[in-house]
Design a protein around this motif. Structure first.
Motif, short mmCIF file in Angstrom:
data_model
loop_
_atom_site.label_atom_id
_atom_site.label_comp_id
_atom_site.label_asym_id
_atom_site.label_seq_id
_atom_site.Cartn_x
_atom_site.Cartn_y
_atom_site.Cartn_z
N MET A 104 20.44 24.95 -32.16
CA MET A 104 19.29 24.66 -32.07
C MET A 104 19.01 26.08 -31.25
SD MET A 104 18.78 23.78 -35.09
CE MET A 104 17.16 24.07 -36.05
N LEU A 105 18.91 27.32 -31.10
CA LEU A 105 18.06 28.33 -30.39
C LEU A 105 16.54 28.61 -30.82
CD1 LEU A 105 20.60 30.78 -31.74
CD2 LEU A 105 20.70 29.27 -29.52
N GLU A 106 16.36 28.51 -29.70
CA GLU A 106 14.37 29.18 -29.38
C GLU A 106 13.88 30.02 -30.41
OE1 GLU A 106 12.58 28.14 -27.68
OE2 GLU A 106 12.82 26.57 -26.43
N PRO A 107 13.04 30.06 -31.25
CA PRO A 107 12.62 30.91 -32.20
C PRO A 107 12.46 32.31 -31.39
CG PRO A 107 10.98 29.76 -32.20
CD PRO A 107 12.41 29.48 -31.24
N LEU A 116 10.12 26.62 -38.46
CA LEU A 116 10.35 25.63 -37.53
C LEU A 116 9.38 24.74 -37.34
CD1 LEU A 116 11.34 26.25 -33.50
CD2 LEU A 116 8.87 24.67 -33.75
N TYR A 117 8.11 25.50 -37.10
CA TYR A 117 6.76 24.58 -37.89
C TYR A 117 7.01 23.75 -39.14
CZ TYR A 117 2.24 23.36 -38.71
OH TYR A 117 0.77 22.38 -39.15
N LYS A 118 6.99 24.34 -39.68
CA LYS A 118 7.59 23.93 -40.66
C LYS A 118 8.33 22.25 -41.01
CE LYS A 118 6.16 26.85 -43.86
NZ LYS A 118 6.45 28.14 -45.56
N PRO A 147 16.78 20.73 -26.68
CA PRO A 147 16.53 21.05 -28.51
C PRO A 147 15.39 22.44 -28.08
CG PRO A 147 16.84 18.77 -28.70
CD PRO A 147 16.71 18.47 -27.50
N PRO A 148 15.29 22.95 -28.70
CA PRO A 148 13.72 24.35 -28.77
C PRO A 148 13.00 22.95 -28.34
CG PRO A 148 14.82 24.68 -30.46
CD PRO A 148 15.50 23.42 -30.01
N THR A 149 11.79 23.70 -27.12
CA THR A 149 10.50 23.24 -26.43
C THR A 149 9.98 22.78 -27.36
OG1 THR A 149 10.88 24.89 -24.45
CG2 THR A 149 8.48 23.32 -24.66
N ASP A 150 10.05 23.56 -28.70
CA ASP A 150 8.40 22.67 -29.98
C ASP A 150 9.53 21.79 -30.30
OD1 ASP A 150 6.78 24.34 -29.09
OD2 ASP A 150 7.54 26.04 -30.34
N GLY A 155 13.14 13.41 -30.71
CA GLY A 155 13.71 12.69 -30.31
C GLY A 155 15.07 13.46 -29.41
N TYR A 156 15.46 13.01 -28.53
CA TYR A 156 17.07 13.71 -28.60
C TYR A 156 17.55 13.15 -27.39
CZ TYR A 156 15.48 15.32 -24.50
OH TYR A 156 15.06 16.01 -22.64
#
Length: 628
Positions: A104-107, A116-118, A147-150, A155-156
């Protein structure tokens, strides 16, 4: 005692040491090499046909591929809106776990931020309801792709796929799985342990996983994993469905229920999404996403591989070498080859069953190569020994032939030389008999001398015939003639002897066509058989001579009603110097060569002779000659 031991030592066949020395040398050389490329073939065969790990329908793959790209009009890794829509549809079908193997990329826009929030909200809701979610991250030469910061708080874990490019076969095939790195569980082990917890099974770690080993330079623990199914897409049993079909809800209800769902790329056109496996050793046709599923399943079932120390293989190889060396030297070549093949395939099957039943990897390359080395060293040496023995036998045979020729020549010369004085004795006795006919007592003595010389002459003739037979020095003088004529002349020549014994010789001769035979030899055959019949028939008996024919054979039978021959002795009467053991044979003189020569002369004409007899009821000799 010491002298005897020293003699045995000096007489010891040193040639038997050479193959043993060569075998030891070659095996030592073999042990210096790992032969990993060859062993990898044996290892991968066991993986492909491993029935010790079962297929369990617990994992479903959602693939991001060319078909979904075209349908959505997007490219990997897709927008957060697409992922939010997918997760919403997926969660409604109540999966057990979701593993996200997407980079996944940063928005890059407010719209993507909202999506991303949803997406995150859906995942949090799924986790709060008891669902399991985990990002699987990748790593390159620089660092781990997080993964992106948010989304990090979802968990990863590192979902690294190892390929064999530095150890073992170095053929880029995926055989080992990461267990942990720097003390952190891998994505595969983490997902497997979550599943095991729902089944009430004990969580796994590096100490409880069979065959786990630690690499200090990577600060990581690994284990060889087992494939529960082929990862090649056309043969794989793992359920898979394209990303876009899940997004639009085009899947059966309950398709993901209580399943572990892995979402990730599976592009045919991108080799970075494929990997080599034991099922596709040369073509990149296995999806990495399928390998992730295979590794998770292997940890779920705790089916990994423990390598048996190579020292065990070395010991087995040495024992096999010793056993085969004995087998090859002691048994026949065909038996030795069969035992060699049996041992080789037996070892291969043993390794296979150890692998499937217990997950034990027996290194068999050295054992198999040892079998070949022993066979191809000992067999030529044995062949050399066989050749030496054969050569010695040939030389001995030549020597025996020379001795036999000398013996035959000696017997022939002696027989010829004996015939002359015997003839002189008979002639002198006959002359003296005529001159002293008035002296009855002297006449009887001279008659005895004449009879004895005749018997001696016949014996000498038999010895001469035997010499010719054994030297194969008899040539046939074939003449076309009626066999009945020879029989009649033979009977006529023995009429006086038959009359003195009051034996009636009856001839039942059918009309026959002339056939080709040697007259002199056949006269001797018939003379011997008829004379024997007269001798052994006894006073006032009858001898029957009968002939018949058909298209192939002329049949001659000579029967008497004399004392007969015991059943157990009939098969021996045609042997050299054999005489039947009965009262008649003791009173009647003979050499034991007559029937032996008769059989030889008949067979020389391409015919056969046999005897039928019953003790007390006479004997019948049956002759078959070719009706040419």
């Amino acid at each position: 005692m010491i002298k005897e031991k020293s003699k045995k030592f000096l007489n010891f066949d040193n040639s038997k040491i050479y193959p043993f020395i060569f075998t030891v040398i070659f095996i030592i050389v073999l042990f210096q090499y790992s032969f990993s490329s060859l062993e990898s073939i044996f290892y991968d065969l066991r993986i492909k046909f491993d029935w010790g790990i079962s297929h369990q329908d617990e994992i479903v793959l959602i693939t991001m591929d060319e078909e979904s790209d075209q349908f959505l009009g997007e490219s990997y890794p897709y927008t957060y809106a697409s992922h939010e829509g997918l997760v919403k549809k997926l969660i409604k079908d109540s999966p057990r776990s979701i593993g996200y193997l997407v980079g996944m990329l940063e928005p890059d826009s407010d719209r993507e931020d909202l999506a991303l929030y949803k997406f995150k909200k859906e995942i949090k809701s799924f986790q709060s309801g008891g669902g399991v979610f985990r990002f699987g991250t990748n790593m390159d030469d620089w660092d781990e792709h997080l993964p992106p910061t948010d989304l990090k708080d979802l968990g990863y874990s590192l979902a690294l796929l190892n390929v064999d490019n530095a150890t073992f076969a170095k053929d880029d095939i995926s055989r080992r799985a990461l267990i942990n790195i720097s003390g952190e569980e891998s994505f595969h082990l983490w997902m497997a342990n979550k599943y095991r917890a729902t089944r009430g099974l004990e969580a796994l770690d590096a100490t409880s996983i069979q065959g786990s080993y630690y690499l200090q330079e990577a600060d990581a623990t690994f284990a060889l994993f087992r494939y529960y199914t082929s990862p090649v897409s056309k043969k794989a049993k793992i359920k898979r469905i394209p990303f876009h079909r899940v997004l639009v809800g085009n899947f059966p209800k309950g398709f993901f229920e209580d399943k572990i769902v892995l979402v990730g790329p599976s592009y045919i056109s991108n080799t970075n999404d494929t990997v080599l496996t034991p099922f596709n050793r040369e073509e990149y046709t296995s999806s990495k996403l399928a390998i992730h599923a295979v590794i998770i399943e292997a940890f779920m079932q705790n089916k990994t591989v423990l390598q048996i120390p190579k020292d065990v293989s070395y010991v087995i190889a040495i024992l096999v070498a010793l056993f085969l060396s004995i087998i090859i030297t002691k048994m026949r070549p065909t038996t030795g080859l069969a035992m060699t093949l049996s041992i080789m395939f037996g070892i291969i099957f043993l390794a296979y069953f150890l692998f499937s039943l217990l997950g034990l990897w027996l290194y068999i390359t050295h054992i198999v190569l040892t079998v070949f080395v022993v066979y191809y060293i000992w067999v030529p040496f044995r062949a050399i020994g066989e050749y030496q023995r054969r050569y010695a036998i040939q030389e001995e045979t030549k020597l025996l032939k020379k001795v036999e020729n000398l013996k035959q020549n000696f017997i022939s010369l002696m027989s010829h030389d004996l015939k002359t004085p015997v003839a002189k004795i008979a002639g002198m006795a006959d002359v003296m008999k005529q001159k002293n006919s008035s002296n009855i007592e002297l006449t009887k003595g001279l008659d005895s001398i004449i009879v004895a010389t005749k018997e001696l002459n016949k014996f000498i003739s038999s010895i001469l015939d035997l010499t010719k037979v054994e030297s194969r020095n008899i040539s046939l003088n074939m003449v076309s003639k009626d066999i009945n004529t020879i029989l009649e002349s033979t009977v006529e020549g023995l009429r006086y002897e038959a009359s003195t014994k009051n034996v009636n010789v009856v001839q039942d001769l059918a009309p026959l066509y002339p056939i080709e035979f040697d007259i002199n030899l056949m006269k001797r055959v018939f003379s011997n058989l008829v004379e024997n019949a007269i001798k052994y028939s006894g006073e006032g008996s009858e001898v029957l001579i009968k002939t018949t024919d058909d298209e192939q054979w002329v049949y001659i039978s000579i029967s008497d009603n004399g004392v007969g021959i015991p059943a157990e002795e009939v098969e021996y009467i045609f042997e050299k110097f054999y005489r039947v053991k009965n009262d008649a044979s003791h009173s009647i003189k003979g050499t034991g060569l007559g029937l032996y020569l008769v059989k030889y002369f008949v067979e020389l004409h391409g015919g056969t002779i046999s005897a039928e007899s019953e003790l007390g009821n006479g004997t019948t000799f049956n002759i078959k000659l070719k009706n040419q």
